[in-house]
Design a protein around this motif. Structure first.
Motif, PDB file in Angstrom:
ATOM      1  N   ILE A 275      10.739  -4.003  -9.045  1.00 36.67           N
ATOM      2  CA  ILE A 275      10.816  -2.880  -8.020  1.00 36.67           C
ATOM      3  C   ILE A 275      10.209  -3.375  -6.676  1.00 36.67           C
ATOM      4  O   ILE A 275      10.152  -4.916  -6.420  1.00 36.67           O
ATOM      5  CB  ILE A 275       9.314  -2.543  -8.571  1.00 36.67           C
TER       6      ILE A 275
ATOM      7  N   THR B  56      13.923   0.697  -7.319  1.00 37.01           N
ATOM      8  CA  THR B  56      14.514  -0.101  -8.612  1.00 37.01           C
ATOM      9  C   THR B  56      15.640  -0.342  -9.383  1.00 37.01           C
ATOM     10  O   THR B  56      16.335  -0.178  -8.384  1.00 37.01           O
ATOM     11  CB  THR B  56      13.683   0.792 -10.152  1.00 37.01           C
TER      12      THR B  56
ATOM     13  N   ARG C   7       8.839  -3.440  -2.729  1.00 40.94           N
ATOM     14  CA  ARG C   7       6.568  -3.290  -2.159  1.00 40.94           C
ATOM     15  C   ARG C   7       6.389  -2.126  -2.437  1.00 40.94           C
ATOM     16  O   ARG C   7       4.831  -2.057  -2.340  1.00 40.94           O
ATOM     17  CB  ARG C   7       6.077  -4.054  -0.739  1.00 40.94           C
ATOM     18  N   ASN C   8       7.268  -1.019  -1.487  1.00 37.18           N
ATOM     19  CA  ASN C   8       6.021   0.384  -1.887  1.00 37.18           C
ATOM     20  C   ASN C   8       6.970   0.879  -3.145  1.00 37.18           C
ATOM     21  O   ASN C   8       6.833   2.711  -3.191  1.00 37.18           O
ATOM     22  CB  ASN C   8       7.155   0.625  -1.077  1.00 37.18           C
ATOM     23  N   SER C   9       7.640   0.759  -3.999  1.00 38.61           N
ATOM     24  CA  SER C   9       7.975   1.173  -5.094  1.00 38.61           C
ATOM     25  C   SER C   9       8.624   2.194  -5.255  1.00 38.61           C
ATOM     26  O   SER C   9      10.355   2.917  -5.756  1.00 38.61           O
ATOM     27  CB  SER C   9       7.118   2.288  -6.312  1.00 38.61           C
TER      28      SER C   9
ATOM     29  N   MET D  24       1.487  -4.531 -11.627  1.00 38.50           N
ATOM     30  CA  MET D  24       2.429  -4.110 -11.760  1.00 38.50           C
ATOM     31  C   MET D  24       3.067  -4.403 -13.848  1.00 38.50           C
ATOM     32  O   MET D  24       1.997  -4.806 -14.116  1.00 38.50           O
ATOM     33  CB  MET D  24       3.939  -4.920 -11.608  1.00 38.50           C
TER      34      MET D  24
ATOM     35  N   SER E 283       7.396  -0.018 -12.288  1.00 39.64           N
ATOM     36  CA  SER E 283       5.814   0.733 -11.726  1.00 39.64           C
ATOM     37  C   SER E 283       4.875  -0.350 -11.581  1.00 39.64           C
ATOM     38  O   SER E 283       4.118  -2.097 -12.167  1.00 39.64           O
ATOM     39  CB  SER E 283       5.045   1.668 -12.722  1.00 39.64           C
ATOM     40  N   ARG E 284       4.208   0.114 -10.504  1.00 38.84           N
ATOM     41  CA  ARG E 284       3.683  -1.048 -10.179  1.00 38.84           C
ATOM     42  C   ARG E 284       2.283  -0.485  -9.573  1.00 38.84           C
ATOM     43  O   ARG E 284       1.797   0.691  -8.484  1.00 38.84           O
ATOM     44  CB  ARG E 284       3.738  -1.991  -8.415  1.00 38.84           C
ATOM     45  N   ASP E 285      -0.029  -0.482  -9.566  1.00 39.48           N
ATOM     46  CA  ASP E 285      -0.033  -0.482  -8.204  1.00 39.48           C
ATOM     47  C   ASP E 285      -0.367  -1.618  -7.222  1.00 39.48           C
ATOM     48  O   ASP E 285      -1.255  -2.358  -7.869  1.00 39.48           O
ATOM     49  CB  ASP E 285      -1.428   0.068  -9.649  1.00 39.48           C
ATOM     50  N   ASN E 286      -0.250  -1.226  -6.405  1.00 35.45           N
ATOM     51  CA  ASN E 286      -0.606  -2.054  -5.219  1.00 35.45           C
ATOM     52  C   ASN E 286      -2.269  -2.174  -5.137  1.00 35.45           C
ATOM     53  O   ASN E 286      -2.568  -3.561  -4.289  1.00 35.45           O
ATOM     54  CB  ASN E 286      -0.051  -1.796  -3.844  1.00 35.45           C
TER      55      ASN E 286
END
Length: 123
Positions: A50, A57, A52-54, A78, A70-73
């Motif tokens: 993924i 993918t 950096r800003n999603s 992740m 998915s990720r949550d910065n």
């Protein structure tokens, strides 16, 4: 920066698991990230990645439609949601952060690695 993967376990075929990867000691919000896996006797392979800003993918062909990255910065984390698991998904799963903001497919482009979490899918 240290990465800690968790969430692995033993599950029956058809079941689901959610892997998590937490970063500490620094922010990886500018780095693309990925999940790799290595089964006994096999080479390590990229499962999903993924940006950096999603916005972008990547999924390996054999997990498309079953896995979701998915990720949550804000949480420096992740995730990998794995559904419809198959015995061939059995492996140690590693999270990694790339040296780029963009999705990378080669493990040589990843500079930070977690310790791995075992996923075992029984038939």
């Amino acid at each position: 920066v240290q990465l800690q993967a968790s969430g692995g376990g033993l599950v029956q075929a058809g079941g689901s698991l959610r892997l998590s990867c937490a970063a500490s000691g620094g922010s990886l919000s500018s780095n693309a990230m990925g999940w790799f896996r290595q089964a006994p006797g096999k080479e390590r392979e990229l499962v999903a990645a993924i940006s950096r800003n999603s916005g972008n993918t990547y999924y390996a062909d054999d997990v498309k439609g079953r896995f979701s990255i998915s990720r949550d910065n804000a949480q420096n984390s992740m995730y990998l949601q794995m559904n419809s698991l198959k015995p061939e998904d059995t492996a140690v799963y590693y999270c990694a952060a790339a040296r780029s903001s963009w999705v990378r497919l080669n493990d040589r482009d990843y500079g930070y690695w977690g310790q791995g979490t075992q996923v075992t899918v029984s038939s």
